[in-house]
Design an enzyme around this catalytic site. Sequence first.
Site, PDB file in Angstrom:
ATOM      1  N   LYS A  74     -55.454 -18.262  24.285  1.00 35.81           N
ATOM      2  CA  LYS A  74     -54.910 -17.187  25.116  1.00 35.81           C
ATOM      3  C   LYS A  74     -55.889 -16.010  25.071  1.00 35.81           C
ATOM      4  O   LYS A  74     -56.445 -15.680  24.004  1.00 35.81           O
ATOM      5  CB  LYS A  74     -53.556 -16.787  24.551  1.00 35.81           C
ATOM      6  CG  LYS A  74     -52.764 -15.778  25.368  1.00 35.81           C
ATOM      7  CD  LYS A  74     -51.374 -15.594  24.720  1.00 35.81           C
ATOM      8  CE  LYS A  74     -50.495 -14.663  25.542  1.00 35.81           C
ATOM      9  NZ  LYS A  74     -49.169 -14.484  24.896  1.00 35.81           N
ATOM     10  N   SER A 123     -42.939 -15.809  24.032  1.00 33.85           N
ATOM     11  CA  SER A 123     -44.091 -16.093  24.885  1.00 33.85           C
ATOM     12  C   SER A 123     -44.874 -17.352  24.614  1.00 33.85           C
ATOM     13  O   SER A 123     -45.803 -17.649  25.364  1.00 33.85           O
ATOM     14  CB  SER A 123     -45.056 -14.897  24.830  1.00 33.85           C
ATOM     15  OG  SER A 123     -44.465 -13.811  25.490  1.00 33.85           O
ATOM     16  N   SER A 141     -45.434 -15.079  28.068  1.00 35.77           N
ATOM     17  CA  SER A 141     -46.673 -14.606  28.610  1.00 35.77           C
ATOM     18  C   SER A 141     -47.837 -15.574  28.444  1.00 35.77           C
ATOM     19  O   SER A 141     -48.892 -15.373  29.032  1.00 35.77           O
ATOM     20  CB  SER A 141     -47.031 -13.275  27.974  1.00 35.77           C
ATOM     21  OG  SER A 141     -47.158 -13.400  26.596  1.00 35.77           O
TER      22      SER A 141
END
Lengths: 100, 475, 473
Positions: free
Chosen positions: C76, C175, C151
């Site tokens: 990420k 997330s 996310s």
Amino acid sequence: MAEPISRDDVAHVARLARLDLTEDELERFTGQLGAVLEHAADIAALDIADVPPTAHPLPLKNVLREDTPVPSLDRDEVLAQAPAAEDRRFKVPRILGEAP
Amino acid sequence: MTTAVATDWEMVIGLEVHCELSTTTKLFCGCRNAFGDEPNTNVCPVCLGLPGSLPVINERAVEYAMRIGEGLHCTVEPSIFHRKNYFYPDMPKDYQVSQYDMPINARGWLELPDGTRIGITRAHMEEDTGKTSHVGGGGRIHEAGYALVDYNRAGVPLVEIVSDPDIRSAEQARAYVSELRAILAAIDVSDVKMEEGSLRVDSNVSVRRTGSTEFGTRCEIKNLNSLRSLVHAIEYEARRQIDLLESGDRVVQETRHWNEDDGRTHSMRSKEEAFDYRYFPEPDLVPLAPSDDWLAQVRSSIPVLPAERRAALAAAAGASSTADVAVVIERGLDALVEAAIAAGADPDRVVTHAVHNLAVEGAANLDPDRLADLVKMETDGKLTATQAKKVLADMLEKGGDPASIAADLGFEAMDQDVLASVVDQLIADNPVEFDRLKGGDQKVMGFFVGQAMKATQGKADGKVVTALLRERASS
Amino acid sequence: MTDTIASTAAAVRAGERSAREVVDERLAAIEDGDGALNAFNYVMAERARATADTVDRRVAAGDDPGPLAGVAVALKDNMCTRGVPTTCSSRILENWRPPYDATVVTRLAEAGAVVVGKTNLDEFAMGSSTENSAFGPTRNPHDPSRVPGGSSGGSAASVAAGFVPAAFGSDTGGSIRQPAALCGVVGVKPTYGRVSRYGLVAFASSLDQIGPFAATVEDAALLFEVVAGHDPMDSTSVPEPAPSVVAGLGEGVEGLRVGLTQEFVEGADPDVTARVEEAARALEKAGAVVSDASVPAAVYGLSAYYLIAPAEASSNLARYDGVRYGLRVDGDDITAMYTATRAAGFGPEVKRRIMLGTYALSAGYYDAYYGQAQRVRTLIIRDFEAAYANHDLLLGATSPTTAFELGAKTENPLTMYLSDVFTIPSNLAGHPAISIPYGTGDDGLPVGVQLLAPALAEPLMFRAAAALERSLA
């Protein structure tokens, strides 16, 4: 019903957070933030004054390190990322007002 | 009918002193804690506040903070760190990691040389900021074109020592800072150099009518770079506030900047800019709770502090004034003085020498027994005070024992009878002056003493001459 | 789909496959397919090939390259990778290249893994759909008109699309788990403090945790073991080494007490609820004792979270001020520069949360908002403790719905916030939780079920997840 947060509050908070908002954003955010705070009224109503707050989910204490030097970053690498630099330092626009 | 009473004002002062700790590395990272290095060479992701960085507390910084607490008679308590949020370019994270309502040290005091106790509210840990230089406009903040920032100092460990508002005069404020500096130096936690910024003082000043117990509105004064500035700024600010209040105005609570050049404090804040620091517990750190063992170990490592040394010296020296005692301690001569007194020397003479004749580097290394011998020669009448001073100077410069030095210098106290006959001769030679002396003119004494010195090539003891003359004059 | 992590690493370590060959394959897959999905912000092709070559050299020299040898990993884009852009999908960090690696990145390198790219996310990890990215949304591989969740949408999608067998995300309110559920992959949020946060760009410091995505529970367990364990650079790091979780995966759930938790099912779509109930039956069939459980204060989790997380975020994001790195928009004086930079650099959701957080901490409101939320946090912890007195693990849904359409929830932020109602309580308590794919919804889209465990109970959690996974076979 009273607004949970006023336009002035939002403007004040934007100043504190150093965010420049357009009139449009001010309007929109006031409504949106109000909705969230209204939702949060469920916990505002709870009578839990004697419940201790949890700042940390872990019961750790006294996490310390030795006073031993570790190599620092290379200055060139650091300043290479700076939006503006001069004389080995970070350059910023003039500062009005003294630090607290 | 009441008598009109003059209303006096009283100044109320609290001092916030920031002390930079002399640890090897910074508070939250392993970068070097060094003054004067090339800009931005002692930086890392943590002290630059780069995204993703995290703080880890320096154990020695905690130890030093505990030492400060012990040295100031505070209670050392479990504590946490808080974030103090505000924007300024010398702040890499735009928040400062500090301590708020759970500081490591609370509720202490320190004792001034004159015996007054000033309360210490708290002494907490926090990280230092970087350094900003304003460029253009003569270096003044308001006219600068831009600024340059060096983060070497960012993250250096500080202890902020906050006094109770117990200080009542500018001089007392100076004494407080001097004493605090001496304590910090004694416990070896900081370089405590105001000129290098390892000791920084801000002063909160307010005034009130004498006798009132309420506090007036206070202003915080910053940019006090020396003890002199501290004294002048406080005096100026107190006067400024008194003038305002006396003319019916009120004092606005604000931060003011001391300007050394024009000798005034100036308002620095625009009115709307109230600082809401939004303190909340630092989530990247866990609480500190020093063990009893650690605390005991720190306590035992505290050396004898200035106030204790003063007390010990005062006890040994008997009637010496507190001012003299303070000077002796300041010069680090108390061990010497106490040892000389223990070796039998007259306490007053020893202290007098320490105050007036030992203001030199290395004086503390003088052999206390030799000092004692010197003083004994004086009190035995073998040396005059003036001669003793010279012998002492030689002892400091070249070493040696007082008797030999005195002999080499040809010093010996004058025989009393010889001196008496010199005095009688002077009286015979100067009858007019002697009549004036008999008539009560004390100034002419100096003439006779001077003549006696001339006649004896300086060997006469002025005090003895004076005594003889008085005796003759009154008979 | 790709080979599993376990099989790939084994083959590379044994010299049967070259890491370079593996990585080239993955890079080709990304190049072919990511245009349609936008899972990646940045592909590190050159560096990945160089790392793979290093792994191969070590194998050739007879050295063990590590348990993740040759495994392609996506990270990420809020994890610092030295010299490689780390943008947090924000304009304010668009060109920022960190001068250091996150601890997780270092550990992955030491294990022989090959990081192939940085994945898309909701800006600064604030969101549940990856629609808040400044670089465009990521699309769900199962249906590109739908969100992958957020996310960590990019990381979830990269595994679901078969680009990589391994990815890492961060979980602050769900997330990792929620996108895992929406994309039909395994996603793990470890106990708070299990995995170092050093080098993870902070959103909410007392809630954030890094965790793995993978296609299987075993793969996720392997990834977890490599990155978990005490880190002296993180003061909030659990002072223990990584627990062993892979070894016990086959131990089954005989006698384990599982609590089907009403607060983690109530409000879910009926098809999602049905899958959770099926999971409960499957666990029973495998020998677990399943009964009803309740964590009553969990219903307050959403409100507490949307005060605590923005509060911490408002402080964590103050550093983005145009002074030392990132975007700068010039101004006449520093304050003008700050406000113009931050106005231009942050998207609307980030601004909303910064303001909400600033408000919750501000003078006069601290106690009613932030203070109250931290007290609610204590209530939630207590209720979890009570539930765990009678159960070893808790079971519930991960997300109330399957993947929704792009744009469906962007009108009203509050609607989006509700996506996290089942995942938030674990973050507030600091407990571990895992989402594993469990069937599909009526729309054929993946459904994830969630297993929750007490703090530090990852071995148990993984074990039960493995059993659940086996029940699908």
